[in-house]
Design a protein around this motif. Structure first.
Motif, PDB file in Angstrom:
ATOM      1  N   PRO A 139       6.957   0.389   2.793  1.00 47.48           N
ATOM      2  CA  PRO A 139       7.001  -0.195   1.441  1.00 47.48           C
ATOM      3  C   PRO A 139       7.854   0.606   0.464  1.00 47.48           C
ATOM      4  O   PRO A 139       8.528   0.019  -0.391  1.00 47.48           O
ATOM      5  N   GLU A 140       7.839   1.955   0.566  1.00 48.52           N
ATOM      6  CA  GLU A 140       8.611   2.773  -0.371  1.00 48.52           C
ATOM      7  C   GLU A 140      10.111   2.507  -0.210  1.00 48.52           C
ATOM      8  O   GLU A 140      10.832   2.306  -1.203  1.00 48.52           O
ATOM      9  N   THR A 141      10.570   2.517   1.041  1.00 47.83           N
ATOM     10  CA  THR A 141      12.005   2.335   1.275  1.00 47.83           C
ATOM     11  C   THR A 141      12.428   0.879   1.075  1.00 47.83           C
ATOM     12  O   THR A 141      13.500   0.607   0.530  1.00 47.83           O
ATOM     13  N   LEU A 142      11.583  -0.055   1.487  1.00 44.53           N
ATOM     14  CA  LEU A 142      11.892  -1.470   1.270  1.00 44.53           C
ATOM     15  C   LEU A 142      11.950  -1.782  -0.223  1.00 44.53           C
ATOM     16  O   LEU A 142      12.797  -2.558  -0.679  1.00 44.53           O
ATOM     17  N   GLY A 154       0.799  -1.226   0.000  1.00 47.12           N
ATOM     18  CA  GLY A 154       0.000   0.000   0.000  1.00 47.12           C
ATOM     19  C   GLY A 154       0.827   1.269   0.000  1.00 47.12           C
ATOM     20  O   GLY A 154       0.376   2.314   0.489  1.00 47.12           O
ATOM     21  N   GLY A 155       2.032   1.221  -0.549  1.00 53.15           N
ATOM     22  CA  GLY A 155       2.900   2.402  -0.592  1.00 53.15           C
ATOM     23  C   GLY A 155       2.716   3.206  -1.862  1.00 53.15           C
ATOM     24  O   GLY A 155       1.929   2.855  -2.747  1.00 53.15           O
ATOM     25  N   SER A 156       3.504   4.288  -1.959  1.00 52.62           N
ATOM     26  CA  SER A 156       3.441   5.163  -3.131  1.00 52.62           C
ATOM     27  C   SER A 156       4.264   4.580  -4.272  1.00 52.62           C
ATOM     28  O   SER A 156       5.383   4.094  -4.071  1.00 52.62           O
ATOM     29  N   LEU A 157       3.718   4.658  -5.479  1.00 55.51           N
ATOM     30  CA  LEU A 157       4.422   4.168  -6.653  1.00 55.51           C
ATOM     31  C   LEU A 157       5.303   5.241  -7.289  1.00 55.51           C
ATOM     32  O   LEU A 157       5.948   4.992  -8.314  1.00 55.51           O
ATOM     33  N   ALA A 158       5.351   6.428  -6.666  1.00 52.58           N
ATOM     34  CA  ALA A 158       6.085   7.543  -7.260  1.00 52.58           C
ATOM     35  C   ALA A 158       7.582   7.265  -7.380  1.00 52.58           C
ATOM     36  O   ALA A 158       8.259   7.812  -8.251  1.00 52.58           O
ATOM     37  N   GLY A 159       8.121   6.407  -6.518  1.00 55.13           N
ATOM     38  CA  GLY A 159       9.565   6.173  -6.525  1.00 55.13           C
ATOM     39  C   GLY A 159      10.007   4.982  -7.335  1.00 55.13           C
ATOM     40  O   GLY A 159      11.115   4.460  -7.123  1.00 55.13           O
TER      41      GLY A 159
END
Length: 474
Positions: free
Chosen positions: A306-309, A136-141
């Motif tokens: 989730p973004e950093t992982l 459920g994280g951001s897909l921007a990265g």
């Protein structure tokens, strides 16, 4: 009848000029990688020592520059948009050189690094996307883990993989150049929000003037440096990332020699600018980009969000299996085959090394989460973590593989005829074999002389040596 086609060898022996180029590039990038590491350590120390933490933020966000020209930027902004343009200028020259004189000149040979680079960018992006979709994280990265840091990777390779075949090291260098190209395209396409067409048109006109001056043979830094600064300023104000200007100018330089030239203009300018890029521009960018707050809780968050992982897994897992898989698929479904001197474990070790994604990953992280300072710092911490993990894994694997290739390196460097050219490049030259024969004949004559002298001395030491008459038992 036509002769049967021999399969092309993946990581086969390089030509002598290409090997010399790779060796020189490795030496320069190794120094740049060490400076980059020192700058990153200095940034982390500066940002995390309580007495100096506030000063790091103050210096990074200090603005200067002509407001009327839209260039009143922070120090960190100048480093990311200004100094990195020098880095990408060198990358543009490297790419042009590979296109006209290197591995990318031959479409068949170019397929390997291009496919490997594409897979090495697509798989990390896929790993990031799947991780954030599930969490459920951001897909921007998604683009953050797609880049390889050429300076860091080559520095580790030069220190650890001292005996690896030069072709394997050239593969990493070419791969990183192609990787830089696609990273530039990602920045240009996905991180350009709005365009100022007047400024963009001015930048294009400036690039045309730059190209015409080059074609007419106009020389002088006092012409090109001011023009380059104008092009860069217009490109920045156009909304397209300013580093694109550096790449475009690098690609315009001529990188093939003409009659009477020892070096092409591109090669000459790259030789002059590369130390500025590796020794100043990239380390200063790292100094003002890598300064994130590090604590036990922050490092734990890297593996829980989730973004950093996704960034860590993309760099460590995605890069390794993307590059290795792309290389294996190319060898599996084309006429190419792995060199007899190498094993797939060597390719896997180098693919792991490509997971060091520092400079461009940090830049893309800033662009992807612009306006969210907290997430930007967390993503930077993830880039640092993933790069360190990839470097450690690659160090272990390269150490294991490096021991095997010491003898191979000795054979590759041997110069028995003392011609200054390694013997492996002269094996088809009859003159080489005549020189070696003369050397061995001279050595044989010397050994015969020594043997005769030793035999004469031995006989002289025996009382009543052979041939003495009247000599009998006592």
């Amino acid at each position: 009848m036509t002769a049967p086609r021999t399969p092309r060898k993946v990581f086969g022996r390089l030509s002598l000029p290409e090997r010399n180029y790779v060796a020189e590039a490795l030496r320069t990038e190794t120094v740049g990688g060490v400076l980059l590491l020192l700058a990153a350590i200095a940034a982390l120390a500066w940002a995390n020592i309580p007495a100096f933490g506030d000063s790091y933020e103050s210096v990074s966000h200090f603005h200067f520059g002509p407001e009327a020209l839209g260039l009143n930027l922070s120090v960190a902004h100048w480093a990311a948009d200004g100094l990195l343009a020098i880095f990408f200028f060198v990358a543009g020259i490297e790419l042009k050189r590979e296109l006209v004189a290197g591995d990318l000149k031959d479409p068949k040979a170019a397929a390997l690094p291009v496919v490997a680079a594409l897979c090495g960018m697509a798989v990390p992006a896929l790993v990031y996307t799947l991780t954030n979709t599930a969490g459920g994280g951001s897909l921007a990265g998604w683009a953050v883990p797609t880049a390889t840091d050429i300076a860091f990777a080559l520095a580790v390779l030069a220190v650890i993989g001292t005996s690896l075949p030069s072709a394997l090291r050239a593969f990493l260098l070419t791969l990183a150049v192609v990787d830089d190209l696609f990273a530039i395209l990602i920045i240009a396409v996905f991180f350009t929000d709005s365009l100022n067409f007047a400024a963009l048109g001015g930048a294009v006109v400036g690039l045309v003037v730059f190209w015409l001056l080059l074609r007419r043979g106009v020389r002088g830094w006092y012409v090109y440096v001011p023009l380059g600064l104008v092009i860069w300023g217009l490109m920045y104000n156009s909304g397209v990332h300013a580093t694109i200007a550096g790449v475009a100018m690098g690609l315009m330089l001529r990188c093939h020699t003409r009659e009477g030239e020892e070096h092409s203009p591109g090669q000459h300018i790259e030789h002059l600018v590369r130390p500025l890029s590796a020794g100043l521009a990239v380390p200063l960018f790292a100094l003002f980009s890598a300064g994130v707050s590090i604590s036990g809780g922050a490092l734990a968050d890297v593996f829980t969000k989730p973004e950093t992982l996704g960034v860590v897994l993309g760099l460590v897992v995605g890069k390794t299996f993307g590059i290795f898989g792309g290389t294996w698929l190319t060898a599996r479904f084309t006429r190419a085959s792995l060199s007899d001197d190498l094993e797939w474990a060597d390719v896997f070790a180098v693919a792991t090394l490509a997971g060091i994604g520092f400079t461009v990953s940090l830049l893309i992280g800033e662009l992807a989460f612009e306006g969210d300072a907290a997430m930007t710092d967390e993503v930077k911490a993830a880039v640092l973590t993933g790069s360190v993990v990839a470097a450690l894994l690659a160090t272990v694997l390269l150490k294991i593989r490096n021991a095997k290739y010491r003898k191979l390196t000795e054979a590759e460097e041997r110069d028995e005829d003392l011609s200054g050219v390694p013997d492996v490049y002269e094996e088809d030259d009859p003159a080489y074999h005549l020189r070696v024969a003369a050397i061995y004949e001279k050595k044989a004559a010397e050994h015969r002389r020594i043997a005769e002298e030793m035999e004469a001395a031995r006989l002289a030491e025996v009382p009543g040596g052979a041939g003495d008459e009247g000599d009998g038992p006592a």
